[in-house]
Design a protein around this motif. Structure first.
Motif, mmCIF file in Angstrom:
data_model
loop_
_atom_site.group_PDB
_atom_site.id
_atom_site.type_symbol
_atom_site.label_atom_id
_atom_site.label_comp_id
_atom_site.label_asym_id
_atom_site.label_seq_id
_atom_site.Cartn_x
_atom_site.Cartn_y
_atom_site.Cartn_z
ATOM 1 N N ILE A 150 0.796 -1.237 0.000
ATOM 2 C CA ILE A 150 0.000 0.000 0.000
ATOM 3 C C ILE A 150 0.829 1.288 0.000
ATOM 4 N N VAL A 151 2.072 1.217 -0.448
ATOM 5 C CA VAL A 151 2.888 2.438 -0.492
ATOM 6 C C VAL A 151 3.265 2.742 -1.946
ATOM 7 N N TYR A 152 2.743 3.834 -2.484
ATOM 8 C CA TYR A 152 3.065 4.266 -3.849
ATOM 9 C C TYR A 152 4.352 5.068 -3.734
ATOM 10 N N LEU A 153 5.448 4.468 -4.178
ATOM 11 C CA LEU A 153 6.777 5.063 -3.936
ATOM 12 C C LEU A 153 7.014 6.296 -4.821
ATOM 13 N N PRO A 154 8.061 7.095 -4.509
ATOM 14 C CA PRO A 154 8.106 8.481 -4.994
ATOM 15 C C PRO A 154 8.343 8.702 -6.490
ATOM 16 N N LEU A 155 7.665 9.771 -6.952
ATOM 17 C CA LEU A 155 7.878 10.273 -8.311
ATOM 18 C C LEU A 155 8.987 11.321 -8.315
ATOM 19 N N SER A 156 9.482 11.657 -7.125
ATOM 20 C CA SER A 156 10.500 12.717 -7.021
ATOM 21 C C SER A 156 11.777 12.163 -6.420
ATOM 22 N N THR B 268 15.692 -2.276 -22.300
ATOM 23 C CA THR B 268 15.467 -3.140 -21.125
ATOM 24 C C THR B 268 14.040 -3.702 -21.137
ATOM 25 N N LEU B 269 13.191 -3.149 -22.016
ATOM 26 C CA LEU B 269 11.808 -3.642 -22.136
ATOM 27 C C LEU B 269 11.682 -4.648 -23.283
ATOM 28 N N VAL B 270 12.747 -4.795 -24.065
ATOM 29 C CA VAL B 270 12.644 -5.591 -25.289
ATOM 30 C C VAL B 270 13.404 -6.908 -25.106
ATOM 31 N N PRO B 271 12.694 -8.039 -25.192
ATOM 32 C CA PRO B 271 13.374 -9.331 -24.985
ATOM 33 C C PRO B 271 14.275 -9.694 -26.159
ATOM 34 N N GLN B 272 15.213 -10.552 -25.900
ATOM 35 C CA GLN B 272 16.004 -11.132 -26.986
ATOM 36 C C GLN B 272 15.193 -12.268 -27.607
ATOM 37 N N LYS B 273 15.468 -12.519 -28.855
ATOM 38 C CA LYS B 273 14.992 -13.723 -29.572
ATOM 39 C C LYS B 273 13.498 -13.763 -29.919
ATOM 40 N N VAL B 274 12.665 -13.011 -29.233
ATOM 41 C CA VAL B 274 11.233 -13.065 -29.549
ATOM 42 C C VAL B 274 10.785 -11.705 -30.057
ATOM 43 N N LYS B 275 10.140 -11.678 -31.210
ATOM 44 C CA LYS B 275 9.659 -10.419 -31.781
ATOM 45 C C LYS B 275 8.176 -10.223 -31.468
ATOM 46 N N GLY B 276 7.767 -8.957 -31.526
ATOM 47 C CA GLY B 276 6.347 -8.650 -31.296
ATOM 48 C C GLY B 276 5.986 -8.585 -29.825
ATOM 49 N N LEU B 277 7.000 -8.542 -28.967
ATOM 50 C CA LEU B 277 6.770 -8.627 -27.515
ATOM 51 C C LEU B 277 7.549 -7.544 -26.768
ATOM 52 N N LEU B 278 6.913 -6.982 -25.728
ATOM 53 C CA LEU B 278 7.593 -6.058 -24.811
ATOM 54 C C LEU B 278 7.324 -6.526 -23.384
ATOM 55 N N ALA B 279 8.257 -6.256 -22.477
ATOM 56 C CA ALA B 279 8.011 -6.509 -21.050
ATOM 57 C C ALA B 279 7.737 -5.170 -20.374
ATOM 58 N N ALA B 280 6.963 -5.202 -19.291
ATOM 59 C CA ALA B 280 6.709 -3.981 -18.508
ATOM 60 C C ALA B 280 6.606 -4.365 -17.046
ATOM 61 N N GLY B 281 6.988 -3.415 -16.164
ATOM 62 C CA GLY B 281 6.860 -3.644 -14.729
ATOM 63 C C GLY B 281 8.060 -4.371 -14.158
ATOM 64 N N ARG B 282 7.790 -5.230 -13.151
ATOM 65 C CA ARG B 282 8.919 -5.808 -12.414
ATOM 66 C C ARG B 282 9.654 -6.881 -13.194
ATOM 67 N N CYS B 283 9.221 -7.184 -14.429
ATOM 68 C CA CYS B 283 9.939 -8.204 -15.204
ATOM 69 C C CYS B 283 10.759 -7.622 -16.358
ATOM 70 N N GLU C 269 16.056 -3.316 -7.889
ATOM 71 C CA GLU C 269 15.432 -2.832 -6.657
ATOM 72 C C GLU C 269 14.688 -1.513 -6.923
ATOM 73 N N VAL C 270 15.243 -0.699 -7.822
ATOM 74 C CA VAL C 270 14.634 0.588 -8.156
ATOM 75 C C VAL C 270 13.461 0.397 -9.122
ATOM 76 N N MET C 271 13.616 -0.499 -10.078
ATOM 77 C CA MET C 271 12.634 -0.616 -11.166
ATOM 78 C C MET C 271 11.466 -1.549 -10.852
ATOM 79 N N ARG C 272 11.520 -2.294 -9.753
ATOM 80 C CA ARG C 272 10.466 -3.292 -9.506
ATOM 81 C C ARG C 272 9.258 -2.699 -8.800
ATOM 82 N N VAL C 273 9.299 -1.430 -8.389
ATOM 83 C CA VAL C 273 8.240 -0.912 -7.505
ATOM 84 C C VAL C 273 7.113 -0.217 -8.292
#
Ligand code: FAD
Length: 399
Positions: free
Chosen positions: A54-60, A322-337, A346-350
């Protein structure tokens, strides 16, 4: 493909309706793409709502500069629309080191997410599991889903993996990395003390009280001798969840016995997380990986910035690949993966980072569909120009 009972076609398909998936679907639908968001539970928000985080971590950053904008900010404000919040009024004063963040009620945030998604025109599929990928050689062209109607095929021009665990990327054959998880559990508690505080301070926010047990993000507090759990092993997921609830029972037995023979239950569990609270499971090993030392580093493919919630190293650019996987086309990752390691993970998973990478993935997927290409071939300058129109900051040197 046998057993397929229905088929639908979309421009963009988002697998997983956590914060990253919500942001991705909103961005894509608002760019006019026929977008579907598929979520296996009956709630949007993922760990932030179903998982009771329940903690929306900082935008600043810790000097009062806002570094993350767009849907990440919109969702922060939505998180407190129907419930209490506590954004510090002085977050932009560099002297106070306050941050632009808030606690929120997960139930209130769930109601708000439903509304923004319904208003945006995203087609929403709840209680629907993405269970397989449909491939045309190295390109993903859709997913198989399972729900009350049985097995279905959802085709899409571009797919976004926002499952938190890179489930789609992994099944499609993209290289991934895995990490085990400390034992920990967070839940909502009812407490007479908190209720008294809430009344005496006239503060509804005090009723929004969560209790936490077990290891922190660094493992501190992990019960001695306890094993770490894998979030990608079906058996271990069950063991992790049941073990967490055992720790809770032991906690309340001890707490309630302190209250003597009166048997008063002054504190008790109110709501339990209904998804497994894994911080670490699986993420893509993308075309680019954000490394431990990459804070305050500029990348030519920068698509925005995220502040380190712990302060210190403060601001990190997000490189597009960092959002674009290797080897598979037509796909993007978002969020903690997305593709990160150690400190950068640790910074990007929240939560606010998930909203940010989700929006970026939604914009990139939409542009890939418009240009009849795949995300790995997208013109970075075009993407960055679209993000600049959204007031994203794209150079850490300008902060
Ligand atoms: C104990 C703990 C404490 C944390 N503390 C904080 C904190 O204080 N502040 C903070 O900002 N962050 C915190 N985090 C991290 C943060 O909550 C999450 O990392 C963030 O919300 C991730 O968002 P996401 O959208 O990437 O993934 P998730 O929230 O995991 O969302 C993934 C979604 O995909 C769905 N899904 C998965 N697989 C499928 C499938 N096959 N088909 C359909 N749907 C699927 C899931 O049901 C879920 O809704 C914490 C995490 C944990 C575990």
């Amino acid at each position: 493909m046998s057993g397929i009972k229905y088929t639908r076609e979309y421009d963009v398909l988002v697998a997983g309706g956590g914060i990253a998936g919500v942001a991705a679907a909103l961005a894509s639908a608002r760019m006019g793409k026929k977008t579907v968001l598929v979520e296996k539970t009956i709630f949007f928000g993922g760990l932030a709502t179903t998982g009771l985080i329940i903690v929306y971590l900082p935008l600043s950053d810790s000097r009062g500069n806002q570094v993350t904008f767009g849907i990440a900010e919109e969702l922060l404000l939505e998180s407190i629309k129907y419930g209490p919040g506590d954004i510090p009024h002085d977050w932009n004063n560099p002297e106070t080191r306050s941050r632009y963040m808030t606690r929120f009620s997960p139930a209130a945030f769930t109601l708000a997410l439903d509304k923004v998604l319904m208003d945006s025109g995203v087609e929403l599929w709840l209680d629907t599991l993405v269970c397989d990928c449909v491939m045309d050689r190295d390109r993903i062209t859709g997913v198989e889903v399972e729900n009350k109607s049985g097995r279905g095929l959802l085709k899409a021009g571009c797919v976004i993996d926002a499952t938190g665990d890179a489930d789609v990327a992994y099944r499609a054959g993209a290289p991934c990395v895995e990490q085990d998880n400390w034992m920990s559990i967070w839940w909502m508690e009812a407490s007479l003390d908190k209720a008294e505080e809430a009344v005496s301070e006239n503060s509804g926010a005090k009723l929004n009280w969560d209790r936490r047990l077990g290891g922190s993000n660094t493992g501190e507090g992990m019960p001695e001798g306890m094993k770490k759990y894998s979030g990608t092993d079906g058996r271990e997921v069950s063991e992790f969840v049941l073990h967490g609830r055992k720790l809770m029972r032991e906690f309340y037995e001890k707490e309630q016995s302190k209250r003597g023979e009166s048997g008063r239950k002054d504190i008790f569990p109110m709501t339990l997380p209904s998804m497994a609270q894994f911080r670490t499971t699986r993420r893509i090993d993308g075309i680019k990986t954000l490394r431990n030392v990459d804070f305050y580093r500029h990348f030519d493919d920068c698509v925005g910035m995220v502040a380190d919630w712990r302060g210190g190293r403060d601001v990190w650019e997000v490189p597009y690949y960092t959002l674009v996987p290797q080897k598979v086309k037509g796909l993007l990752a978002a969020g903690r993966c997305i593709s990160t390691e150690g400190e950068s993970w640790e910074v990007m998973r929240v939560i606010q980072a998930a909203a940010h990478t989700g929006e970026t993935a939604g914009v990139a997927a939409s542009m890939a569909v418009d240009n009849d290409t795949t995300p790995d071939m997208l013109d970075i300058t075009d993407l960055q120009n679209e993000l600049l129109r959204r007031n994203f900051l794209l150079d850490v040197g300008n902060i």
